[in-house]
Design a protein around this motif. Structure first.
Motif, PDB file in Angstrom:
ATOM      1  N   VAL A  13     -37.008   6.613  58.913  1.00  0.00           N
ATOM      2  CA  VAL A  13     -38.167   7.389  58.483  1.00  0.00           C
ATOM      3  C   VAL A  13     -37.983   7.886  57.057  1.00  0.00           C
ATOM      4  O   VAL A  13     -38.925   7.973  56.280  1.00  0.00           O
ATOM      5  CB  VAL A  13     -38.390   8.580  59.451  1.00  0.00           C
ATOM      6  N   GLY A  14     -36.738   8.198  56.681  1.00  0.00           N
ATOM      7  CA  GLY A  14     -36.482   8.699  55.350  1.00  0.00           C
ATOM      8  C   GLY A  14     -36.710   7.689  54.256  1.00  0.00           C
ATOM      9  O   GLY A  14     -36.679   8.030  53.078  1.00  0.00           O
ATOM     10  N   LEU A  16     -39.491   5.515  54.283  1.00  0.00           N
ATOM     11  CA  LEU A  16     -40.888   5.102  54.246  1.00  0.00           C
ATOM     12  C   LEU A  16     -41.489   5.431  52.881  1.00  0.00           C
ATOM     13  O   LEU A  16     -41.327   6.541  52.372  1.00  0.00           O
ATOM     14  CB  LEU A  16     -41.683   5.825  55.341  1.00  0.00           C
ATOM     15  N   PRO A  17     -42.201   4.487  52.237  1.00  0.00           N
ATOM     16  CA  PRO A  17     -42.708   4.722  50.883  1.00  0.00           C
ATOM     17  C   PRO A  17     -43.595   5.944  50.772  1.00  0.00           C
ATOM     18  O   PRO A  17     -43.580   6.632  49.780  1.00  0.00           O
ATOM     19  CB  PRO A  17     -43.482   3.436  50.575  1.00  0.00           C
ATOM     20  N   GLU A  18     -44.422   6.233  51.794  1.00  0.00           N
ATOM     21  CA  GLU A  18     -45.340   7.350  51.700  1.00  0.00           C
ATOM     22  C   GLU A  18     -44.625   8.684  51.585  1.00  0.00           C
ATOM     23  O   GLU A  18     -45.197   9.661  51.152  1.00  0.00           O
ATOM     24  CB  GLU A  18     -46.251   7.400  52.939  1.00  0.00           C
ATOM     25  N   LEU A  19     -43.376   8.756  52.005  1.00  0.00           N
ATOM     26  CA  LEU A  19     -42.693  10.034  52.106  1.00  0.00           C
ATOM     27  C   LEU A  19     -41.542  10.187  51.123  1.00  0.00           C
ATOM     28  O   LEU A  19     -41.167  11.306  50.804  1.00  0.00           O
ATOM     29  CB  LEU A  19     -42.164  10.221  53.536  1.00  0.00           C
ATOM     30  N   THR A  20     -40.978   9.123  50.663  1.00  0.00           N
ATOM     31  CA  THR A  20     -39.779   9.243  49.835  1.00  0.00           C
ATOM     32  C   THR A  20     -39.882   8.468  48.532  1.00  0.00           C
ATOM     33  O   THR A  20     -38.868   8.156  47.929  1.00  0.00           O
ATOM     34  CB  THR A  20     -38.548   8.744  50.611  1.00  0.00           C
ATOM     35  N   SER A  21     -41.055   8.167  48.092  1.00  0.00           N
ATOM     36  CA  SER A  21     -41.229   7.475  46.823  1.00  0.00           C
ATOM     37  C   SER A  21     -42.266   8.208  45.989  1.00  0.00           C
ATOM     38  O   SER A  21     -43.251   8.742  46.519  1.00  0.00           O
ATOM     39  CB  SER A  21     -41.675   6.022  47.054  1.00  0.00           C
ATOM     40  N   GLY A  22     -42.036   8.243  44.676  1.00  0.00           N
ATOM     41  CA  GLY A  22     -43.004   8.878  43.798  1.00  0.00           C
ATOM     42  C   GLY A  22     -44.357   8.225  43.835  1.00  0.00           C
ATOM     43  O   GLY A  22     -45.362   8.827  43.423  1.00  0.00           O
ATOM     44  N   THR A  23     -44.414   6.989  44.364  1.00  0.00           N
ATOM     45  CA  THR A  23     -45.698   6.292  44.474  1.00  0.00           C
ATOM     46  C   THR A  23     -46.688   7.093  45.311  1.00  0.00           C
ATOM     47  O   THR A  23     -47.905   7.069  45.062  1.00  0.00           O
ATOM     48  CB  THR A  23     -45.495   4.907  45.107  1.00  0.00           C
ATOM     49  N   ALA A  24     -46.180   7.814  46.300  1.00  0.00           N
ATOM     50  CA  ALA A  24     -47.061   8.604  47.160  1.00  0.00           C
ATOM     51  C   ALA A  24     -47.772   9.710  46.392  1.00  0.00           C
ATOM     52  O   ALA A  24     -48.784  10.242  46.864  1.00  0.00           O
ATOM     53  CB  ALA A  24     -46.254   9.200  48.316  1.00  0.00           C
ATOM     54  N   PHE A  25     -47.258  10.080  45.213  1.00  0.00           N
ATOM     55  CA  PHE A  25     -47.858  11.172  44.445  1.00  0.00           C
ATOM     56  C   PHE A  25     -48.860  10.690  43.396  1.00  0.00           C
ATOM     57  O   PHE A  25     -49.514  11.507  42.757  1.00  0.00           O
ATOM     58  CB  PHE A  25     -46.754  11.982  43.763  1.00  0.00           C
ATOM     59  N   LEU A  26     -48.961   9.380  43.218  1.00  0.00           N
ATOM     60  CA  LEU A  26     -49.879   8.876  42.204  1.00  0.00           C
ATOM     61  C   LEU A  26     -51.340   9.265  42.456  1.00  0.00           C
ATOM     62  O   LEU A  26     -52.084   9.510  41.495  1.00  0.00           O
ATOM     63  CB  LEU A  26     -49.743   7.353  42.083  1.00  0.00           C
ATOM     64  N   PRO A  27     -51.796   9.312  43.726  1.00  0.00           N
ATOM     65  CA  PRO A  27     -53.187   9.761  43.930  1.00  0.00           C
ATOM     66  C   PRO A  27     -53.464  11.151  43.383  1.00  0.00           C
ATOM     67  O   PRO A  27     -54.635  11.495  43.121  1.00  0.00           O
ATOM     68  CB  PRO A  27     -53.348   9.716  45.456  1.00  0.00           C
ATOM     69  N   THR A 160     -47.065  20.121  50.519  1.00  0.00           N
ATOM     70  CA  THR A 160     -46.205  19.013  50.091  1.00  0.00           C
ATOM     71  C   THR A 160     -44.766  19.252  50.507  1.00  0.00           C
ATOM     72  O   THR A 160     -44.101  18.360  51.061  1.00  0.00           O
ATOM     73  CB  THR A 160     -46.276  18.853  48.567  1.00  0.00           C
ATOM     74  N   ALA A 161     -44.258  20.449  50.262  1.00  0.00           N
ATOM     75  CA  ALA A 161     -42.878  20.765  50.651  1.00  0.00           C
ATOM     76  C   ALA A 161     -42.702  20.687  52.160  1.00  0.00           C
ATOM     77  O   ALA A 161     -41.678  20.206  52.652  1.00  0.00           O
ATOM     78  CB  ALA A 161     -42.508  22.153  50.140  1.00  0.00           C
ATOM     79  N   ALA A 162     -43.702  21.156  52.915  1.00  0.00           N
ATOM     80  CA  ALA A 162     -43.596  21.125  54.379  1.00  0.00           C
ATOM     81  C   ALA A 162     -43.555  19.688  54.895  1.00  0.00           C
ATOM     82  O   ALA A 162     -42.749  19.351  55.771  1.00  0.00           O
ATOM     83  CB  ALA A 162     -44.772  21.873  55.001  1.00  0.00           C
ATOM     84  N   ILE A 163     -44.410  18.832  54.351  1.00  0.00           N
ATOM     85  CA  ILE A 163     -44.438  17.436  54.802  1.00  0.00           C
ATOM     86  C   ILE A 163     -43.121  16.738  54.481  1.00  0.00           C
ATOM     87  O   ILE A 163     -42.555  16.020  55.313  1.00  0.00           O
ATOM     88  CB  ILE A 163     -45.616  16.696  54.153  1.00  0.00           C
ATOM     89  N   LEU A 164     -42.616  16.954  53.272  1.00  0.00           N
ATOM     90  CA  LEU A 164     -41.345  16.318  52.907  1.00  0.00           C
ATOM     91  C   LEU A 164     -40.191  16.866  53.739  1.00  0.00           C
ATOM     92  O   LEU A 164     -39.267  16.134  54.088  1.00  0.00           O
ATOM     93  CB  LEU A 164     -41.081  16.528  51.422  1.00  0.00           C
ATOM     94  N   GLY A 165     -40.237  18.165  54.055  1.00  0.00           N
ATOM     95  CA  GLY A 165     -39.205  18.731  54.918  1.00  0.00           C
ATOM     96  C   GLY A 165     -39.235  18.123  56.308  1.00  0.00           C
ATOM     97  O   GLY A 165     -38.194  17.812  56.892  1.00  0.00           O
ATOM     98  N   LEU A 166     -40.437  17.960  56.863  1.00  0.00           N
ATOM     99  CA  LEU A 166     -40.566  17.327  58.176  1.00  0.00           C
ATOM    100  C   LEU A 166     -40.096  15.877  58.139  1.00  0.00           C
ATOM    101  O   LEU A 166     -39.472  15.388  59.083  1.00  0.00           O
ATOM    102  CB  LEU A 166     -42.018  17.397  58.648  1.00  0.00           C
ATOM    103  N   ALA A 167     -40.400  15.183  57.051  1.00  0.00           N
ATOM    104  CA  ALA A 167     -39.951  13.793  56.927  1.00  0.00           C
ATOM    105  C   ALA A 167     -38.439  13.713  56.888  1.00  0.00           C
ATOM    106  O   ALA A 167     -37.823  12.834  57.508  1.00  0.00           O
ATOM    107  CB  ALA A 167     -40.549  13.161  55.672  1.00  0.00           C
ATOM    108  N   ALA A 168     -37.803  14.633  56.152  1.00  0.00           N
ATOM    109  CA  ALA A 168     -36.343  14.642  56.098  1.00  0.00           C
ATOM    110  C   ALA A 168     -35.748  14.948  57.465  1.00  0.00           C
ATOM    111  O   ALA A 168     -34.742  14.344  57.885  1.00  0.00           O
ATOM    112  CB  ALA A 168     -35.875  15.672  55.070  1.00  0.00           C
ATOM    113  N   THR A 169     -36.366  15.885  58.196  1.00  0.00           N
ATOM    114  CA  THR A 169     -35.888  16.204  59.544  1.00  0.00           C
ATOM    115  C   THR A 169     -36.040  15.014  60.478  1.00  0.00           C
ATOM    116  O   THR A 169     -35.154  14.705  61.275  1.00  0.00           O
ATOM    117  CB  THR A 169     -36.661  17.410  60.103  1.00  0.00           C
TER     118      THR A 169
END
Length: 382
Positions: A13-14, A16-27, A160-169
């Motif tokens: 899970v860590g 996945l492009p949507e969660l751990t790549s800067g590409t997810a922030f381009l929108p 954003t921080a919450a989603i990334l924290g959940l992804a890391a967990t």
């Protein structure tokens, strides 16, 4: 064949492009659309300065977003420096032009949510949200717009921080689950190897002893040789059955059955026995473990000891049951090739593991009168 991105097999899970790549922030750059529209319409002073500032804003946003997820480029000083530069570009643009340019605080909050954690994040988002609200209220004189800009900036970074924290967990949980699965496979492999060793070691030892008896009796006592040959067939069939049961995970050793088999094998090998079993019936788990001990000890006596006599004694106390198996062999523990304290083999080592799992202990040592002694102790169930 391409693997589907949503497959649960071999997916971290860590990663996945949507969660751990800067590409997810381009929108998030779409929030600059209002500022771009102002530049295109030319409804602002010094448009060239605003355009240069917007290009710098976009470049810093992309740089911070990608660096936040690059493990090799996540030095704290560099990240904080880039965030400071990003803020230094955002504030003048928002103060100078107002309106749509105030929305640039939201992308800044997004990358803050990707880079910062804990108190640093809360402080940064509070400052950015408060700044967006104050600048919007001062420039546009619209309380509703000020509230939306302030709240939108704060909540964007927080989410954003919450989603990334959940992804890391989730990634950590996935790694933990995979590690537990590997450990379970290793434990099962060890259990099967241990069972197979104990099963085949005893059965093969009995077959060898009886085959030697057949060879000795073939000429002078064919009838007795035929009995021993029949025993070989019986032992072989029983070994096959036990292996199938072990593979299926259903086999549990029985102390009475193992005692009968051990006495038969020892008698064939010319070893007399003195058996003293006392006390109440045992629970199935204790009986199964002690059955393995008796099987392995009998196998070692036949294969290694050159013994002519063995004593098998089981005694009970209030807290534990104790099984002692002592032979009068000439080989000492240090000279035996397997399953001894000085030269540990798979047999007694596996037994020690079985007993430890059941809360007991195994001692293999020189007997009181020489020879070899195995002592197994197990606690009585409450």
């Amino acid at each position: 064949m391409k693997r589907r991105w949503w497959s649960t097999s071999n997916v971290d899970v860590g990663k996945l492009p949507e969660l751990t790549s800067g590409t997810a922030f381009l929108p998030g750059l779409m929030l600059t659309a209002g500022a771009v529209a102002d530049l295109v319409r030319g409804e602002m002073s010094l448009p060239w300065l605003g355009g240069a500032g917007l290009l710098a804003f976009v470049a810093l946003y992309v740089t911070v977003a990608y660096r936040a997820f690059d493990p090799s480029r996540r030095a704290n000083r560099i990240k904080l420096g880039l965030l400071a530069a990003h803020a230094a570009v955002t504030y003048p643009l928002a103060l100078g032009y107002g309106g749509n340019w105030i929305q640039l605080f939201i992308p800044l909050a997004l990358v803050c949510g990707a880079v910062l954690r804990g108190q640093h994040l809360v402080v940064a988002l509070t400052v950015l949200g408060g700044s967006a609200g104050l600048i919007s209220g001062e420039r546009d004189h619209d309380p509703l717009a000020a509230m939306i800009n302030g709240y939108g900036t704060f909540i964007s970074g927080l989410v954003t921080a919450a989603i990334l924290g959940l992804a890391a967990t989730a990634a950590e949980l996935r790694r933990t689950r995979e590690e537990l699965a590997r450990s379970a496979v290793d434990r099962e492999r060890l259990r099967f190897a241990r069972d197979l060793h104990d099963l085949l070691g005893h059965s093969m030892s009995v077959i060898v002893v009886k085959a030697e008896a057949v060879r000795r009796l073939m000429e002078r006592n064919p009838a007795q040789a035929a009995v021993q040959a029949s025993d070989i067939e019986t032992v072989g069939r029983q070994a096959l059955t036990e292996i199938r049961e072990a593979v299926s995970g259903y086999r549990e050793s029985n102390l009475a059955t193992e005692l009968d088999r051990a006495r038969s094998a020892l008698s064939t090998a010319g070893v007399t026995q003195d058996v003293q079993l006392s006390g109440p019936p045992l629970d199935p788990e204790t009986e199964a473990v002690l059955g393995w001990v008796l099987r392995e000890a009998a196998t070692n006596i036949i294969r290694h000891s050159n013994a002519t006599h063995v004593e098998i004694v089981m005694v009970h106390s209030q807290q534990q049951v104790r099984l002692e198996i002592t032979d009068n062999g000439t080989n000492q523990p240090s000279s035996r090739p397997a399953g001894t304290p000085d030269a540990p083999g798979n047999g007694l080592k596996g037994l020690a593991e079985r007993l430890a799992e059941a809360g007991g202990s195994l001692v293999a040592q020189v007997g009181p009168q020489g020879g070899f002694q195995v002592i197994a102790e197990l606690p009585k169930p409450m």
